[in-house]
Design an enzyme around this catalytic site. Structure first.
Site, short mmCIF file in Angstrom:
data_model
loop_
_atom_site.label_atom_id
_atom_site.label_comp_id
_atom_site.label_asym_id
_atom_site.label_seq_id
_atom_site.Cartn_x
_atom_site.Cartn_y
_atom_site.Cartn_z
N ARG A 104 74.91 95.54 -18.65
CA ARG A 104 75.16 95.58 -17.21
C ARG A 104 74.00 94.98 -16.44
O ARG A 104 72.93 94.71 -16.98
CB ARG A 104 75.36 97.03 -16.75
CG ARG A 104 74.16 97.90 -17.03
CD ARG A 104 74.19 99.20 -16.27
NE ARG A 104 73.14 100.10 -16.71
CZ ARG A 104 71.86 100.00 -16.38
NH1 ARG A 104 71.46 99.01 -15.61
NH2 ARG A 104 70.98 100.88 -16.82
N GLY A 105 74.22 94.81 -15.13
CA GLY A 105 73.14 94.38 -14.26
C GLY A 105 72.17 95.52 -14.01
O GLY A 105 72.39 96.66 -14.42
N ALA A 162 73.98 105.39 -8.33
CA ALA A 162 73.58 104.07 -8.83
C ALA A 162 74.80 103.31 -9.32
O ALA A 162 75.77 103.91 -9.80
CB ALA A 162 72.57 104.23 -9.97
N ILE A 163 74.75 101.99 -9.21
CA ILE A 163 75.85 101.14 -9.64
C ILE A 163 75.28 100.01 -10.50
O ILE A 163 74.30 99.36 -10.13
CB ILE A 163 76.61 100.55 -8.44
CG1 ILE A 163 77.22 101.66 -7.59
CG2 ILE A 163 77.71 99.58 -8.92
CD1 ILE A 163 77.85 101.18 -6.31
N GLY A 164 75.91 99.78 -11.63
CA GLY A 164 75.54 98.66 -12.50
C GLY A 164 76.78 98.18 -13.22
O GLY A 164 77.43 98.97 -13.93
N GLY A 172 79.78 100.75 -14.57
CA GLY A 172 80.28 101.34 -13.33
C GLY A 172 79.22 102.02 -12.50
O GLY A 172 78.24 101.41 -12.11
N PHE A 173 79.41 103.34 -12.24
CA PHE A 173 78.53 104.04 -11.32
C PHE A 173 78.13 105.40 -11.88
O PHE A 173 78.80 105.95 -12.77
CB PHE A 173 79.20 104.23 -9.95
CG PHE A 173 80.46 105.05 -9.99
CD1 PHE A 173 80.41 106.44 -9.90
CD2 PHE A 173 81.70 104.45 -10.12
CE1 PHE A 173 81.57 107.21 -9.94
CE2 PHE A 173 82.87 105.20 -10.15
CZ PHE A 173 82.80 106.58 -10.07
N ALA A 174 77.05 105.94 -11.34
CA ALA A 174 76.59 107.28 -11.70
C ALA A 174 76.22 108.02 -10.43
O ALA A 174 75.37 107.57 -9.66
CB ALA A 174 75.38 107.20 -12.63
N CYS A 225 66.10 102.19 -11.66
CA CYS A 225 66.69 100.93 -11.19
C CYS A 225 65.63 99.92 -10.75
O CYS A 225 65.94 98.96 -10.02
CB CYS A 225 67.69 101.18 -10.08
SG CYS A 225 69.00 102.33 -10.53
#
Length: 235
Positions: A89-90, A159-161, A172-174, A190
């Site tokens: 992921r990013g 957070a999103i990746g 996805g997201f956390a 991050c």
């Protein structure tokens, strides 16, 4: 259509023929198993892109404790003597574990994917879900995720990746719900050194578990992504 994925699952479906799996406390999901699930769903959805009806799925879970390092993470940013999994992921390094609601939307973005728009939609969904419990979340220009104001400083609550492969999303997201924040002290979450992290429970001064906010998150994400959601399975 039946899933052969193991464990205790709540199965959601959104749009056409979508299957979603949930594993929450006390049945924490090992990150590696969640990644295999993502790959399985990604393959099915990638193959369905040429069909009249496209699939779209979401996995919800609480992971066993683990650090994951995105593509931009440098070796010196890794925590010492901790399990770290490199992922495609990013973003940089973050932590997942009990008390944190993780969501993996697996869906097609079409022939010309607009990844930035997709990330903004996820942020919108999470912001709306936070509003349902009385929290004002917001975006910060140049920084993905959802933030809240704490006095004179900003703190990240979600957070999103993501990664897009063959026009279909992964990762996805956390959303920090009731998790311990101590694991974040071993890293620069991050890659952002001038802002902290927080949880829904810490903001509200009462415990909000992933299970308690899951429905709101699911509905808000579906609305932001312009999907229709249905639910089936055992709670």
């Amino acid at each position: 259509m039946h899933s052969n994925l193991p464990g205790y699952w709540l199965v959601y479906s959104i749009r056409v023929l979508a299957i979603e799996c949930i594993r929450l406390a006390p049945e924490y999901l090992p990150f590696e198993e969640g990644w295999r699930m993502q790959q399985e769903l990604h393959k099915k959805i990638t193959e369905s892109q040429t069909n009249k009806n496209r699939q779209a799925s979401m996995i919800f879970c609480e992971h066993e404790p683990v650090y994951t390092a995105g593509a931009r993470t440098r070796s010196w940013e890794m925590p010492q003597n901790e399990k770290v999994i490199r992922v495609g992921r990013g973003g940089k390094i973050t932590w997942h574990g009990p008390g944190q609601l993780v969501g993996y939307p697996i869906l097609s973005l079409g022939a010309t994917p607009d990844v930035l728009r997709y990330v903004r939609q996820i942020e919108e969904g999470l912001i709306n879900a936070l509003q349902s419990v009385g929290i004002n979340g917001f975006r910060i220009a140049g920084r993905s995720g959802v933030w809240v104001r704490n006095g004179v400083s900003d703190e990240k609550v979600a957070a999103i990746g993501v990664r897009v492969q063959k026009n279909v999303t992964l990762h996805g997201f956390a959303l920090n719900c009731s998790n311990d924040l101590a694991p974040f002290e071993k890293i620069v979450p991050c890659g952002i050194s001038d802002a902290g992290v927080t949880t829904i429970s810490r903001i509200l001064k009462r415990t909000i578990t992933p299970k308690e906010i899951l429905d709101s998150v699911f509905n808000s994400i579906c609305s932001a992504l312009e999907y229709i959601n249905t639910c089936r399975g055992n709670v």
